[in-house]
Each structure stands twice: as C-alpha cells, then as structure tokens.
Design an enzyme around this catalytic site. Sequence first.
Site, PDB file in Angstrom:
ATOM      1  N   ARG A  61     -39.252 -11.247  -6.588  1.00 25.49           N
ATOM      2  CA  ARG A  61     -39.488 -12.462  -7.361  1.00 25.49           C
ATOM      3  C   ARG A  61     -40.943 -12.896  -7.248  1.00 25.49           C
ATOM      4  O   ARG A  61     -41.634 -12.553  -6.285  1.00 25.49           O
ATOM      5  CB  ARG A  61     -38.583 -13.601  -6.879  1.00 25.49           C
ATOM      6  CG  ARG A  61     -37.116 -13.421  -7.178  1.00 25.49           C
ATOM      7  CD  ARG A  61     -36.306 -14.625  -6.704  1.00 25.49           C
ATOM      8  NE  ARG A  61     -36.440 -14.827  -5.265  1.00 25.49           N
ATOM      9  CZ  ARG A  61     -37.199 -15.741  -4.697  1.00 25.49           C
ATOM     10  NH1 ARG A  61     -37.943 -16.554  -5.439  1.00 25.49           N
ATOM     11  NH2 ARG A  61     -37.248 -15.865  -3.385  1.00 25.49           N
ATOM     12  N   LYS A 202     -31.339 -15.318 -10.180  1.00 32.55           N
ATOM     13  CA  LYS A 202     -31.798 -16.550  -9.555  1.00 32.55           C
ATOM     14  C   LYS A 202     -32.094 -17.651 -10.572  1.00 32.55           C
ATOM     15  O   LYS A 202     -32.106 -18.834 -10.210  1.00 32.55           O
ATOM     16  CB  LYS A 202     -33.029 -16.278  -8.688  1.00 32.55           C
ATOM     17  CG  LYS A 202     -32.708 -15.472  -7.430  1.00 32.55           C
ATOM     18  CD  LYS A 202     -31.615 -16.136  -6.574  1.00 32.55           C
ATOM     19  CE  LYS A 202     -31.391 -15.386  -5.277  1.00 32.55           C
ATOM     20  NZ  LYS A 202     -30.247 -15.945  -4.501  1.00 32.55           N
ATOM     21  N   HIS A 222     -26.671 -21.770  -1.075  1.00 29.19           N
ATOM     22  CA  HIS A 222     -27.178 -20.404  -0.919  1.00 29.19           C
ATOM     23  C   HIS A 222     -26.560 -19.852   0.362  1.00 29.19           C
ATOM     24  O   HIS A 222     -27.116 -19.999   1.451  1.00 29.19           O
ATOM     25  CB  HIS A 222     -28.701 -20.416  -0.841  1.00 29.19           C
ATOM     26  CG  HIS A 222     -29.317 -19.065  -0.925  1.00 29.19           C
ATOM     27  ND1 HIS A 222     -30.550 -18.762  -0.399  1.00 29.19           N
ATOM     28  CD2 HIS A 222     -28.880 -17.907  -1.486  1.00 29.19           C
ATOM     29  CE1 HIS A 222     -30.851 -17.495  -0.619  1.00 29.19           C
ATOM     30  NE2 HIS A 222     -29.842 -16.959  -1.276  1.00 29.19           N
ATOM     31  N   SER A 240     -33.291 -14.454   5.229  1.00 32.61           N
ATOM     32  CA  SER A 240     -33.367 -13.015   5.415  1.00 32.61           C
ATOM     33  C   SER A 240     -33.585 -12.658   6.882  1.00 32.61           C
ATOM     34  O   SER A 240     -34.424 -13.250   7.561  1.00 32.61           O
ATOM     35  CB  SER A 240     -34.511 -12.447   4.571  1.00 32.61           C
ATOM     36  OG  SER A 240     -34.632 -11.057   4.751  1.00 32.61           O
ATOM     37  N   LYS A 244     -26.711 -12.853   7.854  1.00 33.92           N
ATOM     38  CA  LYS A 244     -25.736 -13.502   6.970  1.00 33.92           C
ATOM     39  C   LYS A 244     -24.744 -12.512   6.368  1.00 33.92           C
ATOM     40  O   LYS A 244     -23.527 -12.720   6.418  1.00 33.92           O
ATOM     41  CB  LYS A 244     -26.483 -14.249   5.858  1.00 33.92           C
ATOM     42  CG  LYS A 244     -25.583 -14.902   4.792  1.00 33.92           C
ATOM     43  CD  LYS A 244     -26.378 -15.883   3.942  1.00 33.92           C
ATOM     44  CE  LYS A 244     -27.480 -15.212   3.156  1.00 33.92           C
ATOM     45  NZ  LYS A 244     -27.064 -14.725   1.831  1.00 33.92           N
ATOM     46  N   THR A 245     -25.264 -11.423   5.794  1.00 36.01           N
ATOM     47  CA  THR A 245     -24.382 -10.433   5.171  1.00 36.01           C
ATOM     48  C   THR A 245     -23.545  -9.716   6.219  1.00 36.01           C
ATOM     49  O   THR A 245     -22.334  -9.535   6.050  1.00 36.01           O
ATOM     50  CB  THR A 245     -25.212  -9.412   4.371  1.00 36.01           C
ATOM     51  OG1 THR A 245     -25.955 -10.101   3.358  1.00 36.01           O
ATOM     52  CG2 THR A 245     -24.308  -8.388   3.708  1.00 36.01           C
ATOM     53  N   ASP A 259     -23.546 -14.644  -1.555  1.00 35.46           N
ATOM     54  CA  ASP A 259     -24.864 -15.246  -1.773  1.00 35.46           C
ATOM     55  C   ASP A 259     -24.866 -16.655  -2.367  1.00 35.46           C
ATOM     56  O   ASP A 259     -25.660 -17.482  -1.952  1.00 35.46           O
ATOM     57  CB  ASP A 259     -25.697 -14.334  -2.671  1.00 35.46           C
ATOM     58  CG  ASP A 259     -27.180 -14.622  -2.594  1.00 35.46           C
ATOM     59  OD1 ASP A 259     -27.678 -14.869  -1.481  1.00 35.46           O
ATOM     60  OD2 ASP A 259     -27.847 -14.616  -3.634  1.00 35.46           O
ATOM     61  N   ARG A 324     -33.040  -2.490  -3.507  1.00 44.25           N
ATOM     62  CA  ARG A 324     -31.839  -3.285  -3.775  1.00 44.25           C
ATOM     63  C   ARG A 324     -30.767  -2.460  -4.467  1.00 44.25           C
ATOM     64  O   ARG A 324     -31.037  -1.440  -5.102  1.00 44.25           O
ATOM     65  CB  ARG A 324     -32.191  -4.469  -4.681  1.00 44.25           C
ATOM     66  CG  ARG A 324     -33.089  -5.517  -4.048  1.00 44.25           C
ATOM     67  CD  ARG A 324     -32.290  -6.547  -3.306  1.00 44.25           C
ATOM     68  NE  ARG A 324     -33.104  -7.619  -2.754  1.00 44.25           N
ATOM     69  CZ  ARG A 324     -32.596  -8.741  -2.263  1.00 44.25           C
ATOM     70  NH1 ARG A 324     -31.286  -8.935  -2.273  1.00 44.25           N
ATOM     71  NH2 ARG A 324     -33.388  -9.672  -1.761  1.00 44.25           N
TER      72      ARG A 324
END
Length: 537
Positions: A61, A202, A222, A240, A244-245, A259, A324
């Site tokens: 981004r 996003k 988020h 990041s 979290k994942t 997410d 990704r």
Amino acid sequence: MNEIGIKPKNQSVSNLGLGNVAAAFWNLTPAELVEESIISGDGQLTETGALAIETGEFTGRSPKDKFVVYDENTKDSVWWGDVNNRFEKEKFDILHQRMLAYLGQKEIYVRDAYACADQRYRINIRVINEFPWSNLFAYNLFLRPTQQELEAFQHEWLILNAPGFKADPAIDGTRQHNFAIINFTKKIILIGGTGYTGEIKKSIFTVLNYILPHEKNVLSMHCSANIGKNNDTAIFFGLSGTGKTTLSADPNRRLIGDDEHGWSENTVFNFEGGCYAKCVNLTKEKEPQIFNAIKFGSLLENICCYPDTSTVDYDNISKTENTRVSYPAQYIENAVEPALGDIPKNIFFLTCDAFGVLPPISKLTPAQAMYHFISGYTAKVAGTEMGITEPTLTFSACFGKAFLPLHPAKYAALLGEKLKQHKVNVWLVNTGWVGGKYGVGSRIKLSYTRALITSALNGELENVEYGNTPYFKLNFPKTCPGVPAEILEPKNSWKDKNEFDKTAEILAGNFVKNFEQYISGASEEIIAAAPKVSVTA
C-alpha cells in the site's frame, strides 16, 4: 460492445459511463479469470495450481497516496490529517472522467460482490478491473452473491481499478501518479497507477470503518476472530509480527475471519469472504492452514519459484518481503459459514514487546482496554545484526490507524460501551521478550503463549492470584497451567532490576508521548488509564 458472463438484468457498463469498452466480462469464474491471465501473459500456474502474478511497481500500500473527498458530508466527520488526506470534489470528478476514458479503450472485468456477513449491514459492491487477476482477487476477498442474487444485483458502491492509468499530479491533484481516493457522497472509489491488490480490499475496509460506527453504531475492527466448541467468540487484535494469524488459527476453534470484522448489538461478523495472507517464510509446519489453501483459485503475488520449476520458494524475497496470497474463506477447513458469531467473551490485544517489560498476559480494566486500544502498541526489532539491540516502537491507533476515517476515540468509546454492557474479558498478551529486552532476554515460547490464551479462554485465570506491575499498573496472573511462574511477573524475570525500571519508564514515557495526539478526543476515564512514568517501583 460485447458484454459476456452473468450480468444483472437490464444493466450494462454503459450506465457507468463505459459504453465504448471493447468488451465487458461480467462475473467470470475463477477458472475463466485464471485462463485470461495466462493467455494475456500476466500470470503463470504454480505447482499447486495457484496463479502467480506480479503487481508491478507497487508491492504494498501507499498510505500517502490515499485520499478522501472533502465535501459537506465529510468536512466535519472525517479525522483529517496524515491518515486522511483531503481531495477536492472538483478534482475527483475530473479524475473520474479521465479514468472512464482510459478504461473505455480496454476490455474490462466486472465483479459484483458484497461486504459484511451479517445481512443487516451488507453493502453491495461493483468492481471494475483492468486486469483479470485483479478481478480474481475481488472474487476471493469479497463475499460472493448466489447466481440468483447476481441476476437482480444492484450495487451501492463502485470501485474503478486501473493499474495502468497514471495520474498527472499537475492536472489531477494527486501527490504522484498512483492514488486511491474514496468519495463517500458519490460512493465511488478510484484506484489507479498501482497494481497492488490490497488497495482494493483496504478501500472497502476504510468505507466500513466510516459507515458502521458513524451511522450504524457498529464497531468496525481490524482483527481476527474464532469460535470455540461452546460457541464462545474470541477476538484477536495485533499488528504485523505479533502472532494474530498464528494464534487465531486454533485447530480446536473455528475461524470466523482473519482480518476485518464488525461488532453489532448481538453478533461479531466478518466483512470479507476470503483471506489475504503473508507468504514470507511460509511452511506447512508453521502455517498449515495457509499453506494448504494455496491451490487452484488462489492468487499469489510477487513470489519467486525455484529455478526452472513452478515450485514456490517462500524464502525468496528478492521482489518484496510483502509476498501475499489471497483465497476464499472456504479454502480453510474449519471456517464458519456464514462468517459470524455471538458477542465475544474474550478479546486479546497482541503485542510483541521487544522492551520485555509487559507481562506475558495481563487482564485489562475497561479504561485500560480503551487506552491500549487507542495506543495500538507493538515493537519491531531494528535489525538482527550483531550489536543492534534497540527496538523500534510502533503505535497504530486501534491496531489499524491507516484505515480509520474517524477519530480513534470514536472507536475506543464504542468499544468501551460494549465491554461494560457485555462484561467482556480483555487481555493484553505480550508475544515478545521476557527476562530482559531484545538482545538480553529471550522471546517467549509460542507454547507458553498458547497455554496462556487457552487458559484465558477456558476460564482458568478467573480464580487465581493476581499481581500488579509498576508503571503500567497491569494486573497479571501469578500462576497459569503449563507456564513457568517466574516469567509471569516481568520484573522478577529480569536479573537487573534497576535496568528493568529504566526500560519500563522509557516505554511508559513513549506511551504517554504518543497519546498526546489523542487527548483532545479522549475521555477522562481513558486518560487516567495511562502509564505512570513517575512511579517508583
């Protein structure tokens, strides 16, 4: 003009100002989009059947090139500043027409989709893509209407996505040739000059971060979310590198989403219909769910294959560290369908504290929860070379500052209301260092963090003795099954207690300094929950 595919009745791209396009491909299947990408030379199949493409100049981004149209509806409601850059409505109209003229010379790909698994908050989206692989991304990430719904589909929001269109800042008012611009009044999003697909995802997340809290009293978040065997919902916030994942991917719990979610008066629901996961250093052992989801229909971005093969080398980051993959949620074996759950019983704020002064787990009061939510803290290690031991602080409001159209205090206040109403447990979990800061202590074992979270979810931390830390005044359990007691209290795990005090006060001071920008919009209750830098341990 030729319009091909599943097209809603009595609709045409002519109605959108695209009557001169060479062809419009409506709602093609993933197989058709993969074929189009390969034929055009823009993609190749990997060994597992996933399509690999390159997004071009931009592999991430570009926050400085994200804009919101400034008009009567947004001038007093949007949180203007470095996150939400103003864009003049007259300039938007000119740029919109220039993009339509550009796309009018192309074959285009149309995708009808929607966001929000809770049908009460559903918004219908029409995405116009220059490239078929961008359209595949939209298929993977947004929720997919049934064929019957497609035939009667009416869009509310329109996204024009043209990576090949480069703006002229002198004419268009952009900062440089790439841009992502949201017009809340006209409900149009313009994305050009960049092929990075995350801008598509996003942009809608930003829209929902405005609509839901501002108009529907729904908290947009988020975060990832999952459900236990007793239908208890848990939410995981984290920037990041905090886990979290990894921590939300629990084989004993079902995944709502990884997410973006909303919290209404009686549900937690996914905004999306898929996942957009990082691939760097991916292995089947570390992330089996993600690894197994990379198959036909998945879209790999900016990866490299081993020489003379179609086998992906996930350790190769020569194109970008931000490799990704996107895929539909159904590619995850234990995904919940529809993607919603009940009011959460537990919320986890994940932080990788390289200072090593936060407890491995602590239970927050509602005021502390709001304060730490607005702060959105983690720390990234400056480097792994010998001699570099100083951590890099990162604060991202509400764990997603880049996507907040409203002042962070708005989201924190809404969170606070829900926490008090439903008596939700909020836990601050340090997945970073214990026994000393980075370079002195060690990173807490993943097995310990899992044990702490499991104990919190199972209620095993409800009736144990708690201690309280200096500076941050955090309540931490003194015992937890499967975790050594000596690491639960941060100061006790440090050999040099004076060094702990110095380090803790430095981190606390950074919290206070960072929060200064939010004080004007925060309540006295939230402000009072700040760390006390003058406390003597």
